[in-house]
Design a protein around this motif. Sequence first.
Motif: not given
Length: 210
Positions: A117-118, A124-125, A128, A131
Amino acid sequence: MLMSIISLVSGFVLLIWSADAFTNNGAKIAKIFNISPLVIGLLIFGFGTSAPEMLVSGLAAYEGHPEMGIGNAFGSNIFNIALVLGITAIILPIKVKQDILKKEWVYLMISTLAAGWILLDGYLSFMDGLTLLGLLILFLFYVFRESKKDYHHEFEEVQRTSSKQDKGKTWFLLFISLVVLLTSARLIVWGGTTLAIEFGVTDLLIGLTV
């Protein structure tokens, strides 16, 4: 091309040896300090066996090849589940405890779906990453909580190192294996990216397959 192939093959050979040596000697060090078998299994064997993927992915991203890092992370999980479990089941059918089906697989599915989902936005931050690390922390909390119950995973018993000479040798091998682990990761990244350029394929494909 020949140097790239040699670099890739030698990197994998060194990676396999160093990861095994790092895990075994790390477990011995843990036993010296009377660390519980749960922590040994979770931190040493768990993180130790994941060290090659973490190093290769991190180094690839640092050197400007993030697609190889993502491909390596997803590719290793796909092969571990599909190839390793598949071949093992073909050779010898596996009987899985119901507790694992009811509990651990939930964390596996959540982390996999969350990662997918990310990455839907193609980026990809930093948040993220936090998380995903948060999900890992939740899983670690669950494992430590479960360790207080009667149910626990069985880990390979590691012999206690007693003499000072053995302790010194263990620390030395741990350091050497870590150095070789870092070196092998760099060889794999260099060989993989060079082959990707020569064959005209993407870093993602190299990471997924190699």
